[in-house]
Write a protein that holds these residues in place. Structure first.
Motif, mmCIF file in Angstrom:
data_model
loop_
_atom_site.group_PDB
_atom_site.id
_atom_site.type_symbol
_atom_site.label_atom_id
_atom_site.label_comp_id
_atom_site.label_asym_id
_atom_site.label_seq_id
_atom_site.Cartn_x
_atom_site.Cartn_y
_atom_site.Cartn_z
ATOM 1 N N GLU A 58 -6.340 -5.916 0.326
ATOM 2 C CA GLU A 58 -7.227 -6.590 -0.635
ATOM 3 C C GLU A 58 -8.042 -5.524 -1.360
ATOM 4 O O GLU A 58 -8.671 -4.689 -0.722
ATOM 5 N N ARG A 117 -0.523 4.163 1.012
ATOM 6 C CA ARG A 117 -1.258 5.045 1.905
ATOM 7 C C ARG A 117 -0.430 5.341 3.159
ATOM 8 O O ARG A 117 0.117 4.430 3.773
ATOM 9 N N SER A 175 -1.587 3.373 6.105
ATOM 10 C CA SER A 175 -1.866 1.985 5.709
ATOM 11 C C SER A 175 -1.850 1.008 6.892
ATOM 12 O O SER A 175 -0.872 0.923 7.645
ATOM 13 N N PHE A 176 -2.933 0.248 7.023
ATOM 14 C CA PHE A 176 -2.979 -0.794 8.054
ATOM 15 C C PHE A 176 -1.918 -1.852 7.776
ATOM 16 O O PHE A 176 -1.351 -2.439 8.710
ATOM 17 N N ASN A 177 -1.678 -2.125 6.512
ATOM 18 C CA ASN A 177 -0.706 -3.166 6.169
ATOM 19 C C ASN A 177 0.714 -2.738 6.505
ATOM 20 O O ASN A 177 1.522 -3.549 6.964
ATOM 21 N N ASN A 232 -10.975 -5.234 -4.334
ATOM 22 C CA ASN A 232 -11.918 -5.951 -5.206
ATOM 23 C C ASN A 232 -11.659 -7.460 -5.227
ATOM 24 O O ASN A 232 -11.513 -8.083 -6.282
ATOM 25 N N ASN A 233 -11.558 -7.973 -4.011
ATOM 26 C CA ASN A 233 -11.383 -9.416 -3.799
ATOM 27 C C ASN A 233 -10.072 -9.970 -4.349
ATOM 28 O O ASN A 233 -9.951 -11.185 -4.581
ATOM 29 N N THR A 285 -7.337 -5.616 6.701
ATOM 30 C CA THR A 285 -8.381 -4.838 6.039
ATOM 31 C C THR A 285 -9.384 -4.369 7.087
ATOM 32 O O THR A 285 -9.625 -5.089 8.072
ATOM 33 N N SER A 324 0.849 -1.191 0.000
ATOM 34 C CA SER A 324 0.000 0.000 0.000
ATOM 35 C C SER A 324 0.885 1.242 0.000
ATOM 36 O O SER A 324 1.968 1.233 0.581
HETATM 37 C C1 LIG Z 1 -10.433 0.020 -4.891
HETATM 38 C C2 LIG Z 1 -10.618 -0.603 -3.552
HETATM 39 C C3 LIG Z 1 -11.140 -1.872 -3.452
HETATM 40 C C4 LIG Z 1 -11.275 -2.487 -2.209
HETATM 41 N N1 LIG Z 1 -11.723 -3.774 -2.154
HETATM 42 C C5 LIG Z 1 -11.700 -4.427 -0.949
HETATM 43 C C6 LIG Z 1 -11.995 -5.824 -0.885
HETATM 44 O O1 LIG Z 1 -12.293 -6.471 -1.869
HETATM 45 N N2 LIG Z 1 -11.939 -6.439 0.316
HETATM 46 C C7 LIG Z 1 -11.596 -5.745 1.464
HETATM 47 O O2 LIG Z 1 -11.552 -6.351 2.525
HETATM 48 N N3 LIG Z 1 -11.317 -4.417 1.427
HETATM 49 C C8 LIG Z 1 -11.351 -3.742 0.253
HETATM 50 N N4 LIG Z 1 -11.045 -2.414 0.186
HETATM 51 C C9 LIG Z 1 -10.752 -1.700 1.434
HETATM 52 C C10 LIG Z 1 -9.282 -1.845 1.808
HETATM 53 O O3 LIG Z 1 -9.130 -3.044 2.523
HETATM 54 C C11 LIG Z 1 -8.864 -0.651 2.667
HETATM 55 O O4 LIG Z 1 -8.877 0.527 1.876
HETATM 56 C C12 LIG Z 1 -7.512 -0.872 3.319
HETATM 57 O O5 LIG Z 1 -7.324 0.144 4.282
HETATM 58 C C13 LIG Z 1 -6.381 -0.894 2.297
HETATM 59 O O6 LIG Z 1 -5.177 -1.288 2.888
HETATM 60 P P1 LIG Z 1 -4.166 -0.240 3.557
HETATM 61 O O7 LIG Z 1 -4.833 0.265 4.818
HETATM 62 O O8 LIG Z 1 -2.949 -1.026 3.858
HETATM 63 O O9 LIG Z 1 -3.932 0.883 2.586
HETATM 64 C C14 LIG Z 1 -10.909 -1.780 -1.043
HETATM 65 C C15 LIG Z 1 -10.412 -0.476 -1.149
HETATM 66 C C16 LIG Z 1 -10.250 0.109 -2.373
HETATM 67 C C17 LIG Z 1 -9.676 1.494 -2.471
#
Ligand SMILES: Cc1cc2nc3c(=O)[nH]c(=O)nc-3n(C[C@H](O)[C@H](O)[C@H](O)COP(=O)(O)O)c2cc1C
Length: 186
Positions: free
Chosen positions: A78, A12, A15-17, A80-81, A116, A10
């Motif tokens: 993750e 961000r 970012s949680f990750n 969009n799955n 997530t 990520s």
């Molecule tokens: C385009 C997009 C698609 C996403 N699809 C999913 C998903 O399929 N499953 C899920 O659990 N979270 C989904 N999310 C939410 C992310 O898990 C969330 O934004 C998360 O904080 C991203 O990881 P990060 O915090 O490390 O940046 C999606 C977010 C975005 C922007």
């Protein structure tokens, strides 16, 4: 000392990750270290750029970090799955040229974790990594699994992992992976 390179997928700031990866650096057992690497600065893959300008510096840096490490920890969001595009894009760059794949990824001990805010804990994203890691010839370790769901509640305001259950699973997972890395590098 065995060295694992940790890579969060990520860009961000909050970012949680990335926070989960930072927690991993603190919970890894003695005798093993986790070096935090980054996908920051890696452009979108374009074969013309590769042919005309060669490899961007952040790609070369990351590649050599992985080559020098005994193991690789992927911390995946993750989208969009599936696997987020920015993360896959970085691995796509690292897989070029294809003849370099065995040097970078061949038999490299790898494991995957992810976080997530959603309920699924990145299960589908982690599963989507499997054919990629298989293609690259990595040595996947699946001895334990960590799917951090509801990530907003797992970290405090400073970004520190505070969920005791997650901390325990992460600690056990890192202990198992460290052993696997150690055995593999002998
Ligand atoms: C385009 C997009 C698609 C996403 N699809 C999913 C998903 O399929 N499953 C899920 O659990 N979270 C989904 N999310 C939410 C992310 O898990 C969330 O934004 C998360 O904080 C991203 O990881 P990060 O915090 O490390 O940046 C999606 C977010 C975005 C922007």
């Amino acid at each position: 000392m065995a060295k694992i390179v940790g890579l969060a997928g990520s860009l961000r700031r909050e970012s949680f990750n990335t926070k989960l990866l930072r927690a991993a650096t603190e919970l890894v057992p003695a005798g093993t270290s986790i070096e935090v690497a980054t996908i920051e600065g890696i452009p979108l893959y374009n074969e013309d750029v590769e042919a005309e300008q060669g490899f961007p510096a952040p790609v070369t840096k990351l590649k050599e970090q992985i080559v020098a490490a005994d193991g690789l920890l992927l911390v995946t969001p993750e989208y969009n799955n599936s696997v987020p595009g920015v993360f896959k894009n970085a691995i796509d760059w690292l897989s070029r040229p294809a003849k370099d794949i065995p040097r970078v990824f061949g038999d490299k001990p790898v494991t995957i974790i992810g976080a997530t805010p959603g309920p699924g804990g990145t299960r589908l994203s982690q599963a989507a990594w499997l054919p990629i890691l298989r293609l690259l010839g990595t040595r996947l370790w699946s001895g334990k699994q960590l799917y951090v769901a509801s990530a907003g509640q797992a970290f405090d305001a400073e970004g520190k992992l505070t969920d005791e259950k997650v901390k325990k699973v992460l600690t056990d997972l890192l202990s198992g992976f460290a052993k696997f890395v150690d055995q593999s590098s002998r």
